[in-house]
Design an enzyme around this catalytic site. Sequence first.
Site, short mmCIF file in Angstrom:
data_model
loop_
_atom_site.label_atom_id
_atom_site.label_comp_id
_atom_site.label_asym_id
_atom_site.label_seq_id
_atom_site.Cartn_x
_atom_site.Cartn_y
_atom_site.Cartn_z
N ASP A 22 15.81 -4.59 -7.36
CA ASP A 22 16.20 -4.35 -5.81
C ASP A 22 15.20 -3.83 -5.22
O ASP A 22 15.95 -2.23 -5.23
CB ASP A 22 17.75 -5.34 -5.47
CG ASP A 22 17.26 -5.54 -3.87
OD1 ASP A 22 15.95 -5.97 -3.65
OD2 ASP A 22 18.35 -6.32 -2.76
N ASP A 80 8.01 -6.35 -1.89
CA ASP A 80 9.41 -6.90 -2.08
C ASP A 80 10.28 -7.41 -3.80
O ASP A 80 8.88 -8.37 -3.83
CB ASP A 80 10.24 -6.98 -1.37
CG ASP A 80 11.85 -7.73 -1.62
OD1 ASP A 80 12.13 -7.46 -1.60
OD2 ASP A 80 12.18 -9.05 -0.54
#
Length: 488
Positions: free
Chosen positions: A167, A368
């Site tokens: 992440d 992201d």
Amino acid sequence: MFILAALLLLLLLLFSSPPPAFSATITATSAGHAIPFPHYEHLNIKQSIAATNLRPPTAATTDLSDRKTAAKPINNNTAVKLHLLHRDKLSFAWHNDHRRRFEARMKRDASRVASLIHRTSGDGAAAAYEVADFGAEVVSGMDQGSGEYFVRIGVGSPARSQYMVIDSGSDIVWVQCQPCSQCYHQSDPVFDPADSKSFSGVSCSSSVCDRVENSGCHAGRCKYEVSYGDGSYTKGTLALETLTIGHTTVQNVAIGCGHMNRGMFVGAAGLLGLGWGSMSFVGQLGGQSGQAFSYCLVSRGTGSYGSLEFGRSVLPVGAAWVPLLHNLRAPTFYYIGLSGLGVGGTRVPISEDTFRLTELGDGGVVMDTGTAVTRLPTAAYVAFRDAFLAETANLPRSPGVSIFDTCYDLNGFVTVRVPTVSFFLSGGPILTLPARNFLIPVDEKGTFCFAFAPSPSDLSIIGNIQQEGIQLSFDGANGYVGFGPNVC
């Protein structure tokens, strides 16, 4: 002779090291190194649909404690490489209904986007979930995300293999831990700190505890808690532990040992935070890796693994480097400058201000790994979508699916000719995508959708579907991100 020698010296300087530390002028001239594709290309329909019928890997469950090769510590000259795989390839996520899998992914994606927007809105510390165990301690607003890509690392001594979500939008590294009073299902046995010789709890007075946002204290031990908008969370104790990355060990990594966890992390043991903050894995490595890492997300239908690498030696020469932008309101995120969008080689008339990160921390464009579908401010999305529709007027339309309002019925087609789309990056480089990165199958019947969606705010997010198959390199120490130079 003097001129020839000067030219040779210039070439040596240009190609002897990665370019992130170079000036903006050099960066701007890197536009020629942006990943090249034609303005139009043919999308293979059968190959794309076949890619939806994924099978779980058969050799990804080897326990790192069984390895014969001795692990070694990381250093500046060590390149550490790991396999990445999409969560849908894992056996715990496998089922034959592609439409249900797609809808579940979009649900995770919507939660992810909502929480990213929440964290950039200025009130990210507001808790959506209160925890009795922590008494008066404040719940962190840090988002864990849906986690579409997984990596396998070793935790503890001896190392025990665990699937971890990667992440780039969060910092804390955490795993589910015994005793587990509330844990979701994971594919590996839950990590037991009692079995690890290197596990060490962090005291409340430790400087490490002070670095964790909204940390707490219980019985002299540092407590952590991370929560986000839909009520998902992880909470437990903070510890120092050894992580094994390939054949490389990293000692004294601050990790969360989660005894109570709930959310969208099913299958993974926890999360490997790769954000720009000091508590992320790359932030903790610091000088050991030069805060540098590179990844390539596996492309659907290739049958191969993606990769995740750490260390300055992995930064490529010849990439198109653009500056990273800091947002003090959301320092974890990797923001980039985006000046515009293109369809079929033609720039769409959208104001550059649409993508600007303001001095107050509003707007901007975030890279992201946890978001699947790229989100754009509504006005930009509509102009972009309409330009794509104008170039694909000859293709049969299909009703919208989930978050997608632009879909096509390509049942019976073998290949179709579609325009490519491009990101005009600030400073000059143009990143042009192949068709598989923006026109994706949503079922086995030949329905394909334009894989972009409007954002409910002025925040833009470049998702992992658009990142697939492209080498992305982050130089956190110097503040640059590199695209390419090759597909991978």
